[in-house]
Design a protein around this motif. Structure first.
Motif, PDB file in Angstrom:
ATOM      1  N   SER A 165       0.806  -1.223   0.000  1.00 17.92           N
ATOM      2  CA  SER A 165       0.000   0.000   0.000  1.00 17.92           C
ATOM      3  C   SER A 165       0.839   1.274   0.000  1.00 17.92           C
ATOM      4  O   SER A 165       0.306   2.368  -0.107  1.00 17.92           O
ATOM      5  N   GLU A 166       2.184   1.131   0.171  1.00 18.13           N
ATOM      6  CA  GLU A 166       3.100   2.269   0.202  1.00 18.13           C
ATOM      7  C   GLU A 166       2.796   3.225   1.350  1.00 18.13           C
ATOM      8  O   GLU A 166       3.145   4.404   1.296  1.00 18.13           O
ATOM      9  N   LYS A 167       2.148   2.715   2.387  1.00 21.93           N
ATOM     10  CA  LYS A 167       1.862   3.520   3.564  1.00 21.93           C
ATOM     11  C   LYS A 167       1.680   2.589   4.750  1.00 21.93           C
ATOM     12  O   LYS A 167       0.829   1.700   4.723  1.00 21.93           O
ATOM     13  N   ILE A 168       2.503   2.786   5.791  1.00 25.78           N
ATOM     14  CA  ILE A 168       2.391   1.936   6.969  1.00 25.78           C
ATOM     15  C   ILE A 168       2.884   2.706   8.185  1.00 25.78           C
ATOM     16  O   ILE A 168       3.854   3.461   8.113  1.00 25.78           O
ATOM     17  N   SER A 169       2.206   2.525   9.293  1.00 27.45           N
ATOM     18  CA  SER A 169       2.578   3.197  10.543  1.00 27.45           C
ATOM     19  C   SER A 169       3.516   2.311  11.356  1.00 27.45           C
ATOM     20  O   SER A 169       3.735   1.137  11.025  1.00 27.45           O
ATOM     21  N   VAL A 170       4.041   2.867  12.429  1.00 28.96           N
ATOM     22  CA  VAL A 170       4.895   2.099  13.331  1.00 28.96           C
ATOM     23  C   VAL A 170       4.135   0.895  13.882  1.00 28.96           C
ATOM     24  O   VAL A 170       4.639  -0.236  13.888  1.00 28.96           O
ATOM     25  N   TYR A 171       2.893   1.129  14.314  1.00 29.91           N
ATOM     26  CA  TYR A 171       2.099   0.042  14.881  1.00 29.91           C
ATOM     27  C   TYR A 171       1.753  -0.998  13.813  1.00 29.91           C
ATOM     28  O   TYR A 171       1.681  -2.196  14.104  1.00 29.91           O
ATOM     29  N   GLY A 172       1.541  -0.546  12.584  1.00 28.40           N
ATOM     30  CA  GLY A 172       1.266  -1.479  11.500  1.00 28.40           C
ATOM     31  C   GLY A 172       2.459  -2.378  11.209  1.00 28.40           C
ATOM     32  O   GLY A 172       2.305  -3.579  10.947  1.00 28.40           O
ATOM     33  N   ALA A 173       3.657  -1.798  11.265  1.00 31.90           N
ATOM     34  CA  ALA A 173       4.872  -2.589  11.045  1.00 31.90           C
ATOM     35  C   ALA A 173       5.057  -3.629  12.143  1.00 31.90           C
ATOM     36  O   ALA A 173       5.424  -4.780  11.881  1.00 31.90           O
ATOM     37  N   LEU A 174       4.777  -3.234  13.393  1.00 28.10           N
ATOM     38  CA  LEU A 174       4.894  -4.177  14.500  1.00 28.10           C
ATOM     39  C   LEU A 174       3.831  -5.271  14.406  1.00 28.10           C
ATOM     40  O   LEU A 174       4.062  -6.412  14.807  1.00 28.10           O
ATOM     41  N   ALA A 175       2.677  -4.927  13.854  1.00 33.66           N
ATOM     42  CA  ALA A 175       1.637  -5.939  13.653  1.00 33.66           C
ATOM     43  C   ALA A 175       2.086  -6.972  12.617  1.00 33.66           C
ATOM     44  O   ALA A 175       1.808  -8.172  12.760  1.00 33.66           O
ATOM     45  N   ARG A 185      10.909  -3.581  25.044  1.00 28.38           N
ATOM     46  CA  ARG A 185      10.620  -2.303  25.706  1.00 28.38           C
ATOM     47  C   ARG A 185       9.704  -1.458  24.832  1.00 28.38           C
ATOM     48  O   ARG A 185      10.083  -1.065  23.721  1.00 28.38           O
ATOM     49  N   ARG A 186       8.524  -1.167  25.322  1.00 27.73           N
ATOM     50  CA  ARG A 186       7.569  -0.339  24.574  1.00 27.73           C
ATOM     51  C   ARG A 186       7.994   1.128  24.534  1.00 27.73           C
ATOM     52  O   ARG A 186       7.610   1.850  23.627  1.00 27.73           O
ATOM     53  N   ASP A 187       8.772   1.554  25.518  1.00 33.20           N
ATOM     54  CA  ASP A 187       9.137   2.963  25.619  1.00 33.20           C
ATOM     55  C   ASP A 187      10.490   3.284  24.986  1.00 33.20           C
ATOM     56  O   ASP A 187      10.987   4.392  25.109  1.00 33.20           O
ATOM     57  N   ASN A 188      11.081   2.310  24.304  1.00 34.30           N
ATOM     58  CA  ASN A 188      12.389   2.551  23.696  1.00 34.30           C
ATOM     59  C   ASN A 188      12.544   1.718  22.429  1.00 34.30           C
ATOM     60  O   ASN A 188      13.307   0.751  22.392  1.00 34.30           O
ATOM     61  N   VAL A 189      11.787   2.107  21.401  1.00 29.66           N
ATOM     62  CA  VAL A 189      11.901   1.477  20.087  1.00 29.66           C
ATOM     63  C   VAL A 189      12.690   2.423  19.187  1.00 29.66           C
ATOM     64  O   VAL A 189      12.348   3.595  19.071  1.00 29.66           O
ATOM     65  N   LYS A 190      13.725   1.919  18.582  1.00 32.96           N
ATOM     66  CA  LYS A 190      14.602   2.771  17.762  1.00 32.96           C
ATOM     67  C   LYS A 190      14.238   2.662  16.285  1.00 32.96           C
ATOM     68  O   LYS A 190      14.054   1.560  15.761  1.00 32.96           O
ATOM     69  N   LEU A 191      14.127   3.827  15.653  1.00 37.95           N
ATOM     70  CA  LEU A 191      13.865   3.907  14.221  1.00 37.95           C
ATOM     71  C   LEU A 191      15.130   4.367  13.514  1.00 37.95           C
ATOM     72  O   LEU A 191      15.655   5.445  13.791  1.00 37.95           O
ATOM     73  N   ILE A 192      15.629   3.548  12.601  1.00 41.31           N
ATOM     74  CA  ILE A 192      16.815   3.880  11.815  1.00 41.31           C
ATOM     75  C   ILE A 192      16.345   4.291  10.420  1.00 41.31           C
ATOM     76  O   ILE A 192      15.676   3.522   9.734  1.00 41.31           O
ATOM     77  N   PRO A 216       6.518  12.982  13.196  1.00 34.07           N
ATOM     78  CA  PRO A 216       6.914  12.778  11.794  1.00 34.07           C
ATOM     79  C   PRO A 216       7.448  11.377  11.533  1.00 34.07           C
ATOM     80  O   PRO A 216       7.676  11.014  10.377  1.00 34.07           O
ATOM     81  N   TYR A 217       7.621  10.590  12.601  1.00 33.02           N
ATOM     82  CA  TYR A 217       8.128   9.230  12.448  1.00 33.02           C
ATOM     83  C   TYR A 217       7.037   8.190  12.642  1.00 33.02           C
ATOM     84  O   TYR A 217       7.321   6.988  12.700  1.00 33.02           O
ATOM     85  N   TYR A 218       5.776   8.645  12.742  1.00 34.06           N
ATOM     86  CA  TYR A 218       4.678   7.695  12.926  1.00 34.06           C
ATOM     87  C   TYR A 218       4.502   6.829  11.689  1.00 34.06           C
ATOM     88  O   TYR A 218       4.299   5.615  11.786  1.00 34.06           O
ATOM     89  N   TYR A 219       4.570   7.453  10.499  1.00 27.00           N
ATOM     90  CA  TYR A 219       4.516   6.685   9.260  1.00 27.00           C
ATOM     91  C   TYR A 219       5.932   6.385   8.804  1.00 27.00           C
ATOM     92  O   TYR A 219       6.807   7.261   8.809  1.00 27.00           O
ATOM     93  N   LEU A 220       6.159   5.145   8.405  1.00 26.87           N
ATOM     94  CA  LEU A 220       7.487   4.712   8.017  1.00 26.87           C
ATOM     95  C   LEU A 220       7.746   4.990   6.535  1.00 26.87           C
ATOM     96  O   LEU A 220       6.829   4.949   5.716  1.00 26.87           O
TER      97      LEU A 220
END
Length: 266
Positions: A165-175, A185-192, A216-220
């Motif tokens: 779909s060319e659109k995915i959120s952080v929670y969608g990726a984890l799903a 750790r839910r409070d320390n997820v690193k986005l590279i 701005p990092y909610y959508y990957l």
């Protein structure tokens, strides 16, 4: 004596209750969702084309299908492959965006595509074809064929996933990775993330905080990497496991030596 036992029992129960409450607070996502003002502009996110992206581009014209064929590159097949896939749809060649952010498109030549959305590129190609090569405006469809994200660390199914779909959120990726394990750790997820200029950056995300939705990092973006760090319990277990293996190995060696000495002295 009875009083001491009762006091000890009450203190142990209180300690367990406090520990349980503290642990629970780190588990639920979006804990303060009722206090967040959502930014509607985040819903309108569109992926931007970057160097090394692979694009699939199709051009069609119902009024003159033959005239649109030169704008569609079909992957060459051997005669055996052609016979096997005679009744199937032709496979279109993908266009690799080079480091300068351009592609070499048939008939039109070099096109600067870096930083554009797929809709903007569709309109650009259609406007260049209309009037010059076709009398009517063609239907142009652009897709990012290598839109992928990676999820690593304390998740159930780590790996690299394709996002159609060319659109995915952080929670969608984890799903897609079947959520975090109990040690994540839910409070320390690193986005590279790597931008269009090749600059890499690391951002810490708190899944418990509902304000992440406005981040701005909610959508990957394509090629983003999510790393879920382990909690202290997992780290301690790892240390215990290593130490245990070391001591078991040492004891086994000592037992073997003792058995050998005993046999020699007999």
């Amino acid at each position: 004596m009875v009083f001491k036992k009762l006091y000890f029992t009450l203190m142990l129960g209180l300690l367990l209750a406090v520990t349980s409450c503290t642990s629970y607070k780190t588990v639920p996502y979006l804990q303060n969702s009722s206090n967040v003002n959502y930014d509607p502009s985040q819903v309108l996110y569109d992926a931007r084309i970057m160097p090394k992206d692979e694009l699939t581009i199709t051009v069609s014209c119902p009024e003159d299908p033959d005239a649109a064929q030169p704008f569609n590159l079909v992957v060459a097949r051997s005669m055996a492959e052609y016979n096997n896939y005679l009744t199937s749809q032709p496979t279109l060649q993908t266009y690799l965006v080079n480091n300068e952010g351009t592609i070499n498109y048939p008939v039109l030549g070099k096109l600067k595509v870096q930083g554009m959305t797929v809709n903007e590129l569709e309109n650009l190609i259609a406007s260049k074809i209309e009037g010059t090569y076709l009398k009517t405006r063609p239907v142009v469809t652009v897709r990012l064929s290598n839109y992928k994200i990676s999820v690593l660390g304390e998740v159930t199914s780590p790996g690299t996933y394709t996002v159609p779909s060319e659109k995915i959120s952080v929670y969608g990726a984890l799903a897609m990775a079947k959520d975090l394990t109990i040690w994540g750790r839910r409070d320390n997820v690193k986005l590279i993330r790597e931008d269009a200029n090749g600059k890499k950056s690391v951002h810490e995300l708190d899944l418990n905080d509902a304000n992440l939705i406005n981040s701005p990092y909610y959508y990957l973006q394509q090629n983003d990497v999510l790393y879920v760090t382990p909690n202290k319990t997992k780290s301690k277990n790892s240390d215990i496991g290593s130490s245990t293996s070391y001591w078991v190995s040492s004891i086994s060696i000592l037992v073997s030596i003792a058995s050998l000495v005993t046999n020699i002295l007999r």
